[in-house]
Design a protein around this motif. Structure first.
Motif, PDB file in Angstrom:
ATOM      1  N   ARG A  25       0.823  -1.204   0.000  1.00 40.46           N
ATOM      2  CA  ARG A  25       0.000   0.000   0.000  1.00 40.46           C
ATOM      3  C   ARG A  25       0.861   1.260   0.000  1.00 40.46           C
ATOM      4  NH1 ARG A  25      -5.296  -0.671   0.898  1.00 40.46           N
ATOM      5  NH2 ARG A  25      -5.413   1.553   1.281  1.00 40.46           N
ATOM      6  N   MET A  26       0.376   2.269  -0.705  1.00 36.43           N
ATOM      7  CA  MET A  26       1.022   3.584  -0.677  1.00 36.43           C
ATOM      8  C   MET A  26       0.882   4.168   0.724  1.00 36.43           C
ATOM      9  SD  MET A  26       2.430   5.928  -2.811  1.00 36.43           S
ATOM     10  CE  MET A  26       1.709   6.125  -4.423  1.00 36.43           C
ATOM     11  N   ALA A  27       1.938   4.790   1.202  1.00 39.02           N
ATOM     12  CA  ALA A  27       1.895   5.392   2.537  1.00 39.02           C
ATOM     13  C   ALA A  27       0.834   6.474   2.612  1.00 39.02           C
ATOM     14  CB  ALA A  27       3.257   5.981   2.877  1.00 39.02           C
ATOM     15  N   PRO A 150       6.016   2.565  -2.091  1.00 41.11           N
ATOM     16  CA  PRO A 150       6.781   1.747  -1.137  1.00 41.11           C
ATOM     17  C   PRO A 150       7.822   0.890  -1.856  1.00 41.11           C
ATOM     18  CG  PRO A 150       4.627   0.779  -1.542  1.00 41.11           C
ATOM     19  CD  PRO A 150       4.633   2.100  -2.253  1.00 41.11           C
ATOM     20  N   ASP A 151       8.763   0.365  -1.093  1.00 44.07           N
ATOM     21  CA  ASP A 151       9.769  -0.552  -1.634  1.00 44.07           C
ATOM     22  C   ASP A 151       9.923  -1.726  -0.675  1.00 44.07           C
ATOM     23  OD1 ASP A 151      11.767  -1.853  -2.928  1.00 44.07           O
ATOM     24  OD2 ASP A 151      13.318  -0.343  -2.560  1.00 44.07           O
ATOM     25  N   PRO A 152       9.034  -2.734  -0.798  1.00 51.24           N
ATOM     26  CA  PRO A 152       9.088  -3.866   0.137  1.00 51.24           C
ATOM     27  C   PRO A 152      10.229  -4.838  -0.153  1.00 51.24           C
ATOM     28  CG  PRO A 152       7.364  -4.200  -1.493  1.00 51.24           C
ATOM     29  CD  PRO A 152       7.913  -2.823  -1.742  1.00 51.24           C
ATOM     30  N   ALA A 169       6.027   8.956 -12.543  1.00 54.94           N
ATOM     31  CA  ALA A 169       7.061   9.176 -13.556  1.00 54.94           C
ATOM     32  C   ALA A 169       8.185   8.154 -13.475  1.00 54.94           C
ATOM     33  CB  ALA A 169       7.630  10.586 -13.420  1.00 54.94           C
ATOM     34  N   LEU A 170       8.527   7.732 -12.257  1.00 53.75           N
ATOM     35  CA  LEU A 170       9.674   6.842 -12.089  1.00 53.75           C
ATOM     36  C   LEU A 170       9.293   5.493 -11.495  1.00 53.75           C
ATOM     37  CD1 LEU A 170      12.417   9.337 -10.845  1.00 53.75           C
ATOM     38  CD2 LEU A 170      11.982   8.504 -13.151  1.00 53.75           C
ATOM     39  N   LEU A 171       8.087   5.028 -11.758  1.00 55.52           N
ATOM     40  CA  LEU A 171       7.710   3.700 -11.273  1.00 55.52           C
ATOM     41  C   LEU A 171       8.678   2.659 -11.833  1.00 55.52           C
ATOM     42  CD1 LEU A 171       3.812   3.408 -11.497  1.00 55.52           C
ATOM     43  CD2 LEU A 171       5.220   3.516  -9.450  1.00 55.52           C
TER      44      LEU A 171
END
Length: 563
Positions: A25-27, A150-152, A169-171
Motif C-alpha cells: 500500500r502507498m503510505a 513503497p519498496d518492500p 514518472a519513475l515507477l
C-alpha cells in the motif's frame, strides 16, 4: 482447516492485462502540522522553508530529467509551482505571524489548492499536484521521507488512493506488477499512465481500501476485477492468461480490422513528434490526434510560423503516405495563454476555449494554418486538420472556409459537446470528417468536470447517454459518407473500441501502447457482432451495466462463432 474464500472487488480495468502478487500500500499522507507558535524567528523559519522548497524543486526536476517525455513536462511544472513567488509571499505572511515553517507551507499551499480547485478545468487538475509538492516540502522540513511508492524489496501490486505525477514518472516496472486505485476513472492521470506504460491496472476500486500489505491478489484489467486471496487454480489460470497475452504481443503487426475483414484503421494520439517512431514500430497506421498545444503552453508569446512549420514537418515526415490528423490549438480559459485569452472566467470549462478563443484571436489561427499548409507541401503525408470544441453549424462553416483559404484539403471538426453530436448530420454537410473527443463529450453530457476527483464516477464514456450521442454521429457519418473517428481515451478500452465501431466509428485513435490490445480484440468480432454488442450497451441504464451487458454479449457471440 477453514476453506479459503475469494472475493472480487470491482473497478474500471485499463487494457486487457492480468497480473498477480502481494499487495503493497502507498503510505498515507503526512498528518497536518499543528498551529502551534514557532520557537524560531521568522527569518530562521524562512531560511528553513526556502532551503526545503529549493531542494524539492531540484528533486522534481531531476526526476523529470530521468523520466523524460510528458512526465518531464509535468514534473518541471511542479518544480515551478513549488517556487512560485506568489506562493512564497503567502508562506512568508504566515511566518511573519509566528507560524512554523511546516504550518505556513501547509496552510498557504492549501489556500492555493482550493483556489485552483474552484477554477476547474486545466487549473483544477493542478490542485492535486500542489498537494504533492506541499507534502514533499513538509517532509523535508520534518526530516522524514516523503510519502510515496513503497519498496518492500520484492515485486508487488501497488494499491493507492491515486498516484501523483512525481510518483508515476519513475515507477520501477520490474517491481510494480499492477496498479489498483480507490479513486479515479478511465480518464484519470493514473489510467492514462497505465495505458502509456502498459501497466495492468484497475482504477476506481472503492473496496480496495480494505486490502492489506502482503495480501495476494489477482488484478484482471480485462474484467475490471481485483480477486483477493485467490485459490491455486485461479492463480494458475491468471498466469496462463498472462503468458498467452505476452506471446500474442510478439505476433506480427497487422492493420486494424474486424474478423470479417472490415478495416478499422488504428491511429495514435501524439503530443509531440518525438514519439512518432515508437508509434510506427507499434503498428500505428497514422495519427488520429496531434495536439499542437505543446508549442504554445510553455511560451509567453505565440510561436512563429517558422517554428510551427518545423515541428509539423517533423511530424508529417514520420508518416509518409499515411493520414495525420492535426488539431489546431485547443486552449483558452481553462489553459490560459497570455497571448490568447487569460481573462478570468467563473466557469472556464464553459468559456472562451477551443475554436471560440481562436476566432477571438484569428491571427493565431491563420498563422497555424499557414504553417500546416507549408509543412504539408513539403512532405508526403495525408494531412487532415480539425477544429476543437465546435458546437454549431456556423462554427463548422467558419473553420472549413478559413482552412480552405489556406489550402487545407481535408478540414473537419471535433465533436466534444452534445450540440455538435445532435447536429452531426448538418455539420457533416460542411465538414470533411468528424472526430469524437470522448473525454470532453462525457464531461459535458454528464455535467461532471473530467479533472475533478469528486465526480470521477460520472466521467465514464460507457454511459448510455454518451453512447447514444456517439451513435448520432456514427449514423450521420454513414448517411453523408463522411469518416467518423474516435480520439478520446475511450478508444483505448478494447471492448469499448468494439462498441464504438458498432456505433459507426470508422477509425480509432489511442495511446501507442494500447494498439496491440485493441487490434487483437477487434479481430474477435464481425461488424454484425460489433453492432449487436453496441446495442446491448445502449439498452443499459448506467455505465457499469452497459459495460457488463457488452461483456455478456461479446461472450455470447464468441461461443456462437466458435467451431
Amino acid at each position: 482447516m477453514a476453506e479459503q474464500v475469494t472475493r472480487e472487488l470491482r473497478g474500471v480495468g485499463i487494457g486487457l492485462g492480468v497480473a498477480q502478487g502481494p499487495v503493497a500500500r502507498m503510505a498515507e499522507p503526512l498528518p497536518a502540522p499543528s498551529d502551534a507558535a514557532s520557537t524560531l524567528s521568522a527569518d530562521e523559519e524562512k531560511a528553513r522553508v526556502t532551503d526545503a522548497v529549493a531542494a524539492v524543486a531540484r528533486e522534481l526536476e531531476q526526476r523529470g530529467a530521468q523520466a523524460g517525455g510528458a512526465a518531464q513536462d509535468v514534473l518541471e511544472a511542479q518544480a515551478m509551482m513549488a517556487e512560485d513567488p506568489s506562493l512564497a509571499d503567502e508562506v512568508d505572511a504566515r511566518l511573519a505571524q509566528g507560524k512554523t515553517g511546516e504550518y505556513a507551507v501547509f496552510d498557504a499551499f492549501a489556500s492555493f489548492r482550493d483556489q485552483l480547485t474552484a477554477m476547474g478545468g486545466y487549473l483544477g487538475e493542478r490542485a492535486a499536484d500542489l498537494d504533492d509538492v506541499a507534502q514533499r516540502v513538509i517532509a523535508r522540513l520534518r526530516g522524514v521521507a516523503a510519502p510515496g511508492v513503497p519498496d518492500p524489496g520484492h515485486p508487488f501490486v501497488l494499491v493507492a488512493k491515486d498516484l501523483a505525477p512525481a510518483d508515476t514518472a519513475l515507477l520501477d516496472l520490474d517491481k510494480v506488477l499492477a496498479l489498483v486505485t480507490t479513486e479515479g476513472g478511465p480518464t484519470s492521470h493514473t489510467a492514462i499512465l497505465a495505458r502509456e506504460k502498459s501497466i495492468v491496472a484497475v482504477v476506481g476500486t472503492v473496496e480496495a481500501k480494505g486490502l492489506r500489505d502482503g495480501q495476494t491478489v489477482i488484478v484482471d484489467a480485462a474484467a475490471g476485477v481485483v480477486t483477493t486471496d485467490p485459490t491455486p487454480d485461479e492463480l494458475e489460470r491468471a498466469q496462463n492468461r498472462a503468458a498467452a497475452r505476452a506471446a500474442a504481443a510478439t505476433a506480427p503487426v497487422t492493420d486494424g480490422a474486424l474478423a470479417d475483414g472490415t478495416p478499422v484503421p488504428l491511429l495514435v494520439n501524439l503530443g509531440n513528434a518525438d514519439a512518432a517512431a515508437e508509434a510506427v514500430e507499434l503498428g500505428a497506421e497514422g495519427v488520429g490526434l496531434f495536439r499542437t498545444e505543446f508549442l504554445f503552453l510553455s511560451a509567453n508569446q505565440a510561436p512563429t510560423v517558422e517554428q510551427q512549420r518545423e515541428a509539423y514537418t517533423k511530424l508529417l515526415a514520420a508518416f509518409p503516405g499515411k493520414k495525420v490528423v492535426v488539431r489546431v490549438l485547443d486552449a483558452g480559459a481553462d489553459k490560459p495563454l497570455p497571448f490568447l485569452n487569460d481573462a478570468h472566467e467563473e466557469n472556464p470549462a464553459l468559456g472562451l476555449r477551443g475554436l471560440r478563443a481562436l476566432r477571438a484571436s484569428e491571427d493565431i489561427l491563420r498563422e497555424q494554418l499557414t504553417a500546416l499548409a507549408e509543412a504539408d507541401a513539403a512532405t508526403g503525408a495525408d494531412l487532415w486538420v480539425m477544429a476543437p470544441m465546435v458546437s454549431t453549424v456556423e462554427e463548422t462553416q467558419y473553420f472549413v472556409d478559413i482552412a480552405r483559404d489556406y489550402g487545407v484539403k481535408t478540414a473537419g471538426v471535433m465533436v466534444e459537446v452534445p450540440s455538435s453530436a445532435l447536429l452531426a448530420d448538418r455539420i457533416l454537410e460542411h465538414a470533411d470528417f468528424a472526430s469524437i473527443g470522448t473525454n470532453d463529450l462525457t464531461q459535458y453530457t454528464l455535467a461532471a468536470d473530467r479533472l475533478l476527483g469528486s465526480v470521477a464516477t460520472f466521467q465514464d464514456p460507457w454511459h448510455p447517454a454518451v453512447l447514444r450521442l456517439i451513435r448520432e454521429v456514427g449514423d450521420a457519418g454513414r448517411a453523408t459518407g463522411k469518416p467518423v473517428g474516435i480520439c478520446g481515451e475511450a478508444a483505448a478500452d478494447p471492448l469499448l473500441a468494439v462498441v464504438l465501431v458498432g456505433l459507426g466509428a470508422t477509425s480509432l485513435s489511442m495511446a501507442p501502447t494500447a494498439l496491440a490490445d485493441v487490434r487483437a480484440t477487434l479481430l474477435e468480432h464481425t461488424l454484425e457482432g460489433a453492432r449487436e454488442i453496441a446495442q446491448a450497451a445502449l439498452a443499459a441504464d448506467s455505465a457499469a451495466s452497459a459495460r457488463t451487458a457488452a461483456q455478456e454479449a461479446a461472450s455470447t457471440r464468441k461461443k456462437e462463432t466458435q467451431p
